[in-house]
Write an enzyme that holds these catalytic residues in place. Structure first.
Site: not given
Length: 753
Positions: A273-275, A277
């Site tokens: 995932t992104d930060y 997310g």
């Protein structure tokens, strides 16, 4: 070693990675499995702090799969030691970082790199970055960012390769190959992560993290190809984007992460995932932390960056039969497999070699290469009366708030750069001219009239100390310095953090205080060269009209000042070409070359208004500077396009050729571009599509025949049923130096044999 242990080791080494993963999985507890999905940020733990950090206890318990945002071979060695010597199963950690456009040796921002149109050069920048980062303990980078963007208001346009899927796909392939090399287990390669999957560059209103909503046919034809190119190139990991797709955030979108990415494209790495997310899906309205964490895992997100939703809720979801052990195991296997491919189980410390880091990071050789790359990324936008190249003589006035700021030369997303070691323009000019010319200098203005705004665009250690004098005093000083000069170089534009993540804007013009400085310099009557620093296409219509020479340098990286000087004085002939359209004004946005036609197209390019046609009342449709545009100190003439045939079948190929001649007074490089148009289709097709390019070098007076070969694959597109097909019919074709041309030749794709 005893005979018994030798036998066990031999047997283990003969097992396939899949067998090794399965064997390890059988030994893992539920908590240890969930721990492998956890990717916290380590911050800046230094040597001696690792064992006392909050994260150390979790690592020892097997509750961490990897860390990011930590660098230094010694610190990473210390943390890895906790994992492989103190945790129960001794599973090594991944160490990731945003190595975006170089590590310590920093290259131009990605948008600048793409403007070189040199795939070998771009691949080598990733190779150098991998060597440096891996020597310092990093084995995983969150790059390349391949999001297509047609909206320069979006700050992260600086981090991508522009608006075109053909160029973007080739760069995606080059970057993956550069980072990962031929063997991920080697100690000088790192695992790549293509991002942000998917469509992140199409955020509404150009506002970061905003909604994206588009048809599937547009996704497949105009936005997805660069991601697929990275997958086809063997990228190890994929990062989910923040935006929603068809009403479901990408982090929890099963169609995107499982059906498309894994089933259709055959991706077999893991998704991170992104930060935060996963946590952010709560604000999207998808449920509480336990609900969104379960949604993400079931959709195909395998590793949770920072949010710890997996770590804190998955056990409850499994106990409540909301997530199955099989779904958990599938994610864990992918992460363990990646660690085996990186050679971490056999050599857990190979990426943290202090001696190697001291020898291989930020070397003179790497810096020389960065200087060359930076010069090749710059785009000459205007050169009236051949103001450039400058002579190394007389007095040169360097004026502007970007003229002497080492901290801003590397641009955004340069997290490992020692900013103070970057070379500002003032230093570069003095070094290159030596005692042959006199360099005089004045700041001329602050970055912006608004102090608070200036603080927002000089964050993360990129400050330009604000001059306490009045705006008038700064301007008067600049004019006094300029009065004794033969030529003025104005270093003006954006600061490094003007673009990048969460750096969206609604105004694409140069800040007003800098515009007024530039206008005052023009009124001196002396030749003025605008050295434009920017992380995005800007609306510089006024400057394009009034300033005799404009060199767009983007943010050139560690060797910025030297590279800019190389181009200004003609030691390097500029060869960069735009990969993103520069608009006349922000009202034209989104603007891009490969748009669709309308049923009422404007019949002229001169901007004459026609009622009931698709145009504006106040400005013409055409951009200020089109995709593919860029000048040189020399000139290139294109001969007549030659086609090997006027008709091809589905099994045949067509060769298009043109003679290109360097007709000017300097040796130079030219980016030769091939475009087509599918004139009639079952769905509407773009007015132009790039299908090939070659960067060639010609000595003055030299000619070269440049040829491109088109096959049926180059003519395919996704139709309304999302089938990838080519349709018989008429095509236009052209070879040109930019996207600003009119088609004059064509060919026919015949029905199948």
């Amino acid at each position: 070693m005893s005979c018994q242990s030798q036998k066990v080791t031999t047997v283990q080494n003969t097992l396939s990675i899949e067998e090794k993963v399965d064997s390890l999985m059988k030994l893992m507890t539920l908590e240890e499995k969930i721990g492998q999905l956890n990717l916290p940020s380590a911050g800046q733990i230094t040597t001696g702090q690792a064992t006392n950090s909050d994260i150390a206890g979790k690592i020892e318990k097997g509750l961490v799969g990897g860390l990011f945002n930590i660098k230094s071979a010694a610190s990473i060695h210390e943390i890895q030691k906790i994992a492989v010597e103190k945790s129960r199963l001794k599973i090594p950690l991944l160490f990731g970082m945003d190595v975006i456009h170089g590590y310590k040796t920093t290259f131009p921002i990605p948008l600048g790199l793409s403007s070189s149109w040199d795939m070998d050069l771009i691949e080598e920048t990733a190779r150098v970055a991998a060597k440096e980062a891996s020597a310092d303990g990093i084995n995983w980078t969150f790059s390349p960012m391949v999001d297509i963007s047609r909206d320069p208001r979006w700050g992260r346009v600086s981090e991508g390769s522009g608006e075109d899927i053909f160029v973007g796909s080739r760069i995606a392939e080059a970057m993956v190959k550069g980072y990962q090399g031929e063997d991920l287990a080697l100690d000088n390669t790192i695992m790549a992560c293509v991002k942000h999957f998917a469509l992140y560059g199409a955020a509404e209103a150009g506002r970061d993290y905003n909604t994206v909503d588009m048809s599937k046919i547009r996704m497949y034809n105009e936005y997805l190809p660069p991601y697929k190119a990275a997958v086809d190139a063997g990228v190890g990991t994929v990062m989910a984007s923040f935006n929603e797709i068809d009403g479901v955030p990408a982090t929890g979108n099963k169609w995107l992460l499982t059906d498309l990415l894994r089933k259709d494209w055959g991706f077999n790495g893991f998704v991170v995932t992104d930060y935060t997310g996963i946590n952010e899906m709560i604000a999207h309205g998808m449920g509480d932390l336990q609900q969104v964490s379960a949604l993400a895992l079931k959709a195909g997100s395998d590793m949770d960056m920072v949010g710890e939703g997996f770590l804190t809720t998955l056990k409850h979801s499994i106990d409540q039969d909301k997530v199955s052990i099989v779904e958990l195991d599938n994610a864990v296997k992918k992460i363990i497999t990646a660690k085996y491919k990186l050679g971490l189980f056999e050599h857990p410390y190979q990426y943290s070699n202090v001696e190697r880091a001291n020898k291989e990071v930020f070397t003179k050789e790497n810096r020389r290469f960065a200087r060359r790359v930076s010069a090749e990324s710059m785009v000459l936008l205007k050169n009236e009366n051949n103001v450039l190249p400058l002579k190394k003589s007389g007095t040169i006035a360097l004026i502007g708030p970007l003229s002497n700021t080492a901290l801003n030369m590397s641009g955004t997303w340069s997290v490992a750069t020692d900013q103070e070691k970057s070379i500002p323009l003032l230093e570069g000019l003095k070094t290159v001219v030596g005692n042959k010319a006199t360099i005089v200098h004045a700041k001329g203005s602050n970055v912006d009239y608004d102090i608070d705004f200036e603080k927002r665009v000089t964050m993360f250690g990129k400050e330009i100390p604000r001059d306490g004098r009045s705006d008038k005093d700064l301007l008067d000083e600049a004019l006094k310095v300029a009065s004794n000069a033969d030529v003025i170089v104005a270093a003006i534009g954006e600061t490094a953090e003007f673009s990048g993540e969460s750096s969206s804007v609604t105004n694409l013009q140069i800040p007003q205080v800098q515009k007024e400085l530039l206008n005052a310099l023009l009124k001196t009557g002396k030749p003025v060269v605008l050295v434009l620093f920017t992380g995005r296409p800007l609306a510089i219509t006024e400057e394009a009209k009034n300033v005799p020479a404009i060199l767009n340098v983007w943010f050139p990286g560690s060797e910025a000042g030297l590279a800019i000087s190389d181009v200004l004085f003609g030691d390097v002939n500029p060869s960069g070409k735009l990969t993103a359209t520069f608009p006349m004004n922000v009202g034209q946005v989104p603007i891009f070359y490969n748009h669709k036609n309308t049923g009422r197209p404007l019949g002229n390019k001169e901007g004459r208004f026609e009622k009931f046609k698709s145009n504006y009342l106040d400005v013409k449709n055409e951009p200020l500077y089109p995709f593919g545009y860029g000048l040189s100190y020399t000139t290139f003439d294109y001969g007549t396009l030659q086609l090997s045939t006027k008709e091809i079948s589905f099994s045949e190929k067509l060769t298009a050729s043109v003679m290109v001649t360097n007709s000017g007074n300097y040796d130079g490089a030219e980016v030769v571009q091939l475009y087509i148009r599918d004139k009639i289709g079952s769905v509407t097709r773009p007015v132009k599509e790039l299908k090939g390019f070659q960067k060639i070098f010609l000595k003055k007076g030299e000619s070269k025949k440049v040829s491109f070969t088109l096959s049926i694959e180059d003519l395919k597109f996704y139709n309304s049923e999302l089938n990838f097909i080519a349709e018989p019919g008429d095509f236009d074709i052209a070879i040109a130096g930019s996207s600003d041309f009119d088609f004059e030749e064509g060919f026919v794709l015949k029905n199948r044999e």
